[in-house]
Design a protein around this motif. Structure first.
Motif, PDB file in Angstrom:
ATOM      1  N   LYS A 114       0.820  -1.221   0.000  1.00 52.19           N
ATOM      2  CA  LYS A 114       0.000   0.000   0.000  1.00 52.19           C
ATOM      3  C   LYS A 114       0.851   1.266   0.000  1.00 52.19           C
ATOM      4  N   LEU A 115       2.066   1.186  -0.642  1.00 51.50           N
ATOM      5  CA  LEU A 115       2.945   2.350  -0.727  1.00 51.50           C
ATOM      6  C   LEU A 115       2.910   2.893  -2.147  1.00 51.50           C
ATOM      7  N   ASP A 116       3.121   4.199  -2.258  1.00 58.13           N
ATOM      8  CA  ASP A 116       3.079   4.856  -3.560  1.00 58.13           C
ATOM      9  C   ASP A 116       4.319   4.475  -4.368  1.00 58.13           C
ATOM     10  N   ALA A 117       4.110   3.839  -5.492  1.00 62.11           N
ATOM     11  CA  ALA A 117       5.222   3.382  -6.332  1.00 62.11           C
ATOM     12  C   ALA A 117       5.447   4.291  -7.536  1.00 62.11           C
ATOM     13  N   TYR A 118       4.863   5.499  -7.504  1.00 66.86           N
ATOM     14  CA  TYR A 118       4.922   6.374  -8.667  1.00 66.86           C
ATOM     15  C   TYR A 118       6.362   6.757  -9.053  1.00 66.86           C
ATOM     16  N   TYR A 119       7.219   6.926  -8.049  1.00 66.57           N
ATOM     17  CA  TYR A 119       8.617   7.295  -8.313  1.00 66.57           C
ATOM     18  C   TYR A 119       9.276   6.244  -9.198  1.00 66.57           C
ATOM     19  N   PHE A 120       9.060   4.954  -8.876  1.00 66.98           N
ATOM     20  CA  PHE A 120       9.678   3.872  -9.643  1.00 66.98           C
ATOM     21  C   PHE A 120       9.020   3.698 -11.007  1.00 66.98           C
ATOM     22  N   VAL A 121       7.693   3.905 -11.064  1.00 61.98           N
ATOM     23  CA  VAL A 121       6.998   3.836 -12.343  1.00 61.98           C
ATOM     24  C   VAL A 121       7.517   4.911 -13.283  1.00 61.98           C
ATOM     25  N   LEU A 122       7.737   6.096 -12.721  1.00 56.86           N
ATOM     26  CA  LEU A 122       8.243   7.216 -13.511  1.00 56.86           C
ATOM     27  C   LEU A 122       9.633   6.912 -14.057  1.00 56.86           C
ATOM     28  N   HIS A 123      10.474   6.305 -13.223  1.00 55.04           N
ATOM     29  CA  HIS A 123      11.830   5.985 -13.672  1.00 55.04           C
ATOM     30  C   HIS A 123      11.832   4.923 -14.763  1.00 55.04           C
ATOM     31  N   ILE A 124      10.916   3.969 -14.647  1.00 50.84           N
ATOM     32  CA  ILE A 124      10.814   2.947 -15.690  1.00 50.84           C
ATOM     33  C   ILE A 124      10.485   3.610 -17.018  1.00 50.84           C
ATOM     34  N   SER A 125       9.634   4.633 -16.958  1.00 50.03           N
ATOM     35  CA  SER A 125       9.247   5.348 -18.179  1.00 50.03           C
ATOM     36  C   SER A 125      10.398   6.193 -18.709  1.00 50.03           C
ATOM     37  N   ILE A 126      11.034   6.911 -17.808  1.00 52.35           N
ATOM     38  CA  ILE A 126      12.117   7.808 -18.224  1.00 52.35           C
ATOM     39  C   ILE A 126      13.292   7.025 -18.795  1.00 52.35           C
ATOM     40  N   ASP A 127      13.557   5.829 -18.226  1.00 47.82           N
ATOM     41  CA  ASP A 127      14.707   5.021 -18.643  1.00 47.82           C
ATOM     42  C   ASP A 127      14.398   4.109 -19.823  1.00 47.82           C
ATOM     43  N   ASN A 128      13.271   4.328 -20.513  1.00 43.56           N
ATOM     44  CA  ASN A 128      12.883   3.400 -21.577  1.00 43.56           C
ATOM     45  C   ASN A 128      13.892   3.418 -22.727  1.00 43.56           C
TER      46      ASN A 128
END
Length: 368
Positions: free
Chosen positions: A11-25
């Motif tokens: 139940k923790l916000d994973a947006y930081y990691f999701v964003l990095h996955i996108s940025i590092d594509n």
């Protein structure tokens, strides 16, 4: 993605990691930028130095990727893999230990005629046959079998290996290897603790000329002594490149004073009071009986060494050498002094030796 799922389960916000996955594509992010940089680098190498240099650069990129990812193999197609005979020696440790055993084989062959010890595929006497031991394949097989011969060698642990224990004090082979040679054997055994690591793999894969650790460090690998160890010096003393001792320092002072250099001890004492020197020689012939007295004399001469090291009687370099000698002498004598303090009689004898040495040194300087 695994981290994202784990955070979501908690139940923790994973947006930081999701964003990095996108940025590092790999299409437009950091991964794409890194890929573009690698491609441009290889293309520049091809234009400037040709196809061979470009291929070498590409292999270096691959090696870097594997290093970063920790993968055990290269990302190369199996059809392109070239099977190359592994080089030998593979490491500096192997090269050094082979040199040690080459020297030993020439003299130890017949000594072990009665030995029944078998190391891998051959007996010890067979392994040490001097002519055979000159062959690279023989050396490689010897190190392989010796390295796998428990309990003589425990890979990665020289302290538990019987071979190094037998080479140490009270061991059956103590004195047959010099202190430096024993250290070479120890380092080789310790290096066996990581059998999957092959430092030559990078150089053979990329096709670059290997740079050894000696060349990287830019040091001349000499036999040097900072402190005395528990082993036997033997030929290490002969191979030293920094062999400047009290005799050499004394001769330099003679030259600086524009006096003729004595050829031997007798000539050095001619025309001087020989009585004290002869007394010291007689005392030294019975070191166990005269130990405390000799110890006291040594304390007096350490002070002389320290005084000379602080004067201009020697060159700056050799003043430093004498300072190091005096420091090591002082540290060793300090340990002995603590032991002697527990024995009143022996301590008194050492004090007499110290007084005798100080008086003789003072007399020598006052008579000049």
């Amino acid at each position: 993605m695994k981290t994202v799922k784990e955070l979501q389960e908690l139940k923790l916000d994973a947006y930081y990691f999701v964003l990095h996955i996108s940025i590092d594509n790999a299409a437009s992010g950091h991964a794409a930028m890194a890929m573009e940089a690698a491609v441009e680098y290889i293309e520049q190498m091809q234009k400037a130095q040709g196809d061979v240099a470009a291929l070498q650069a590409w292999k270096r990129v691959q090696a870097g990727f594997i290093l970063a990812e920790g993968l055990p193999t290269t990302p190369e197609s199996p059809s392109l893999v070239r099977h190359v005979e592994p080089p030998f020696p593979r490491t500096d440790f192997e090269a050094a230990v082979v040199e040690v055993f080459i020297r030993k084989a020439a003299v130890a062959h017949k000594i072990h005629c009665n030995s029944v010890l078998k190391i891998g595929r051959r007996t010890l006497i067979e392994w040490l046959e001097p002519t055979a031991f000159k062959e690279t394949k023989w050396q490689m097989e010897f190190l392989h079998d010796l390295g796998s011969c428990k309990p003589w060698v425990i890979k990665g642990n020289s302290g538990k290996s019987r071979l190094t224990r037998e080479l140490a004090w009270e061991g059956k082979m103590f004195g047959s290897f010099t202190q430096t040679e024993v250290e070479v054997v120890k380092r080789w055994i310790d290096s066996l603790g990581n059998p999957d690591f092959d430092p030559h793999l990078y150089w053979s894969y990329t096709g670059r000329k290997e740079i050894t650790s000696k060349q990287r460090l830019g040091r001349k690998q000499d036999v040097r002594f900072e402190t005395e160890g528990p082993g036997v010096a033997g030929m290490d003393e002969v191979r030293r490149t920094d062999a400047v001792g009290l005799v050499e320092l004394g001769l330099e002072m003679v030259r600086n004073a524009r006096l003729s250099e004595p050829k031997d001890l007798k000539e050095a004492l001619e025309g001087r009071d020989e009585a004290f020197a002869i007394t010291m020689l007689h005392l030294a012939m019975r070191p166990m009986q005269n130990g405390p007295l000799l110890f006291g004399l040594s304390r007096a001469f350490v002070e002389l060494h320290e005084a000379v090291a602080g004067s201009d009687l020697l060159s700056p370099t050799n003043r430093t050498v004498l300072q190091q000698i005096a420091r090591r002498e002082r540290e060793s004598l300090k340990i002995c002094l603590e032991e002697l303090k527990g024995d009143e009689k022996r301590f008194a004898e050492s004090c007499n030796g110290y007084t005798l040495g100080k008086a003789e040194i003072a007399r020598c300087f006052s008579s000049r």
